[in-house]
Design a protein around this motif. Structure first.
Motif, mmCIF file in Angstrom:
data_model
loop_
_atom_site.group_PDB
_atom_site.id
_atom_site.type_symbol
_atom_site.label_atom_id
_atom_site.label_comp_id
_atom_site.label_asym_id
_atom_site.label_seq_id
_atom_site.Cartn_x
_atom_site.Cartn_y
_atom_site.Cartn_z
ATOM 1 N N TRP A 199 0.830 -1.194 0.000
ATOM 2 C CA TRP A 199 0.000 0.000 0.000
ATOM 3 C C TRP A 199 0.869 1.250 0.000
ATOM 4 O O TRP A 199 1.880 1.314 0.689
ATOM 5 N N GLY A 202 -2.015 7.019 -3.116
ATOM 6 C CA GLY A 202 -2.519 7.070 -4.482
ATOM 7 C C GLY A 202 -2.876 5.719 -5.079
ATOM 8 O O GLY A 202 -3.443 5.675 -6.180
ATOM 9 N N LYS A 203 -2.565 4.602 -4.396
ATOM 10 C CA LYS A 203 -2.911 3.293 -4.954
ATOM 11 C C LYS A 203 -4.392 3.013 -4.731
ATOM 12 O O LYS A 203 -4.902 3.107 -3.621
ATOM 13 N N ARG A 204 -5.066 2.643 -5.815
ATOM 14 C CA ARG A 204 -6.493 2.385 -5.733
ATOM 15 C C ARG A 204 -6.761 1.038 -5.049
ATOM 16 O O ARG A 204 -5.934 0.128 -5.092
ATOM 17 N N PRO A 213 -11.262 -1.700 -9.800
ATOM 18 C CA PRO A 213 -11.162 -0.666 -8.761
ATOM 19 C C PRO A 213 -12.517 -0.395 -8.121
ATOM 20 O O PRO A 213 -13.560 -0.472 -8.774
ATOM 21 N N GLU A 230 -3.622 -1.735 -5.939
ATOM 22 C CA GLU A 230 -3.521 -1.660 -7.394
ATOM 23 C C GLU A 230 -2.086 -2.025 -7.817
ATOM 24 O O GLU A 230 -1.110 -1.653 -7.172
ATOM 25 N N ASN A 329 -10.317 9.516 -5.136
ATOM 26 C CA ASN A 329 -9.537 10.346 -6.062
ATOM 27 C C ASN A 329 -10.457 11.119 -7.011
ATOM 28 O O ASN A 329 -11.698 11.049 -6.910
ATOM 29 N N TYR A 333 -12.671 6.898 -7.472
ATOM 30 C CA TYR A 333 -12.287 5.584 -6.973
ATOM 31 C C TYR A 333 -11.676 5.719 -5.565
ATOM 32 O O TYR A 333 -11.019 6.725 -5.247
ATOM 33 N N GLU A 335 -8.988 5.194 -2.851
ATOM 34 C CA GLU A 335 -7.540 5.042 -2.904
ATOM 35 C C GLU A 335 -6.947 5.181 -1.510
ATOM 36 O O GLU A 335 -7.563 5.737 -0.596
#
Length: 352
Positions: A199, A202-204, A213, A230, A329, A333, A335
């Motif tokens: 993690w 910004g990672k979905r 997502p 993601e 975001n 989605y 994140e």
């Protein structure tokens, strides 16, 4: 009566007379104790030069043992576990395993060979006969034991042969280091790997079942959804290691039902994300009770309250479930806003 008056058969030896009469002859003492054979001096007993040579041989063997132990430790530090070499007639083998086995074998063999050579060439080899005595020792017997011990020490040249004695101490002191070094081979050092997961900001959040997502509207109140970062794929070579730390469970709770302020701040409209890994022994948590907002670990029944910071309310788990701070975001989605604030899973000794 003269010998001339004795019948001829009475003058025969006992064995011959028994033979002629048909009786079996019995020797006077068929199991006579032959006694201890005469002691033969060794060349080391009469030639001090030969004795010094034997001492040097013993010291050399003990020194070889020390060098082999150092080689064992050096091999462990220098050779890669992935390096393969060809050794006849073994074929292709691990260079590390071969070096460790060879060095340890030489270290142990040299100690044994040195001790045997010392006993056969330098220690006293006089045979001693001692009669059995009652189990309870008398004061005289105990005194004799101490005297025999002192005589044995003197006969072994342990005090006089300082070179052999000191190298023996060195070899015996170094060999156990091999066992200590082997403890390092129980597994790779974790370094800071336990404190970080896949993690990052910004990672979905990807649905672990559909690999799509997640949006806030995908998570209804009372549902339990499993997610992963993601960019991860089941085909990655280290997928199992990474998902064991990054596995995430997401639930939606009414904001007014969330008791912990940080949990509310780190959520998005009541959507909270917690580590799926139980903090007891690392089992995956999968049982959710939507009325109480409790999740249950199926392994040992540790129970956590997701409406109150994931704290433990029952069972052997030692600390609360780590929470992942999330947001939405620009594309709508869910994140992550970073990694977990604390290590996931069971406690470990370095954990502060």
């Amino acid at each position: 009566m003269s010998t001339q008056d004795i019948p001829e058969e009475e003058n025969l030896p006992a064995e011959q007379g028994a033979k002629d009469s048909g009786e079996v002859a019995v020797p006077a003492d068929p199991f006579a104790d032959p006694g201890v054979p005469p002691h033969e001096l060794r060349i080391q007993d009469i030639d001090d030069k030969a004795a010094r040579h034997s001492e040097r041989v013993v010291a050399t063997l003990f020194t070889v043992s020390m060098l082999a132990t150092v080689g064992f430790i050096a091999s462990f530090a220098a050779l890669s576990v992935d390096k393969i070499i060809y050794v006849f007639p073994l074929g292709h083998v691990s260079a590390l395993n071969f070096a460790l086995g060879l060095c340890l074998a030489v270290a142990l063999f040299s100690i044994g060979a040195g001790a045997v050579h010392w006993a056969r060439t330098l220690m006293s080899d006089h045979e001693i006969v001692q009669e059995r005595h009652p189990i309870e020792a008398t004061p005289e017997a105990r005194a004799q034991v101490f005297k025999d011990w002192q005589d044995g020490v003197a006969d072994s040249s342990f005090g006089r042969r300082k070179l052999a004695r000191n190298t023996l101490f060195g070899a015996l002191a170094l060999v156990p280091l091999s066992g200590i070094v082997l403890l390092r081979d129980l597994g790779p050092m974790p370094e800071d790997k336990l404190r970080h997961t896949k993690w990052a900001k910004g990672k979905r959040l990807m649905n672990q079942n559909t690999m799509q997502p997640l949006r806030p509207e995908d998570i209804p109140v009372g549902s339990l959804t499993f997610a992963m970062p993601e960019g991860m794929s089941e085909h990655d070579h280290d997928f199992q290691n990474q998902i064991a730390k990054a596995a995430l469970m997401i639930v939606r709770i009414k904001p007014e039902d969330i008791k912990d302020k940080r949990s509310l701040d780190w959520s998005h409209h009541g959507i909270v994300a917690y580590s799926k890994i139980c903090t007891h022994v690392g089992c995956p948590i999968s049982l959710y009770e939507q009325q109480t907002h409790h999740v249950l670990c199926p392994c040992h029944q540790s129970t956590f309250d997701l409406a109150d910071g994931g704290r433990v309310i029952f069972g052997p788990a030692g600390h609360a479930l780590p929470q992942l701070e999330i947001s939405v975001n620009a594309q709508g989605y869910l994140e992550a806003k970073g990694d977990f604030a604390e290590p996931v899973g069971p406690a470990f000794w370095e954990r502060g």
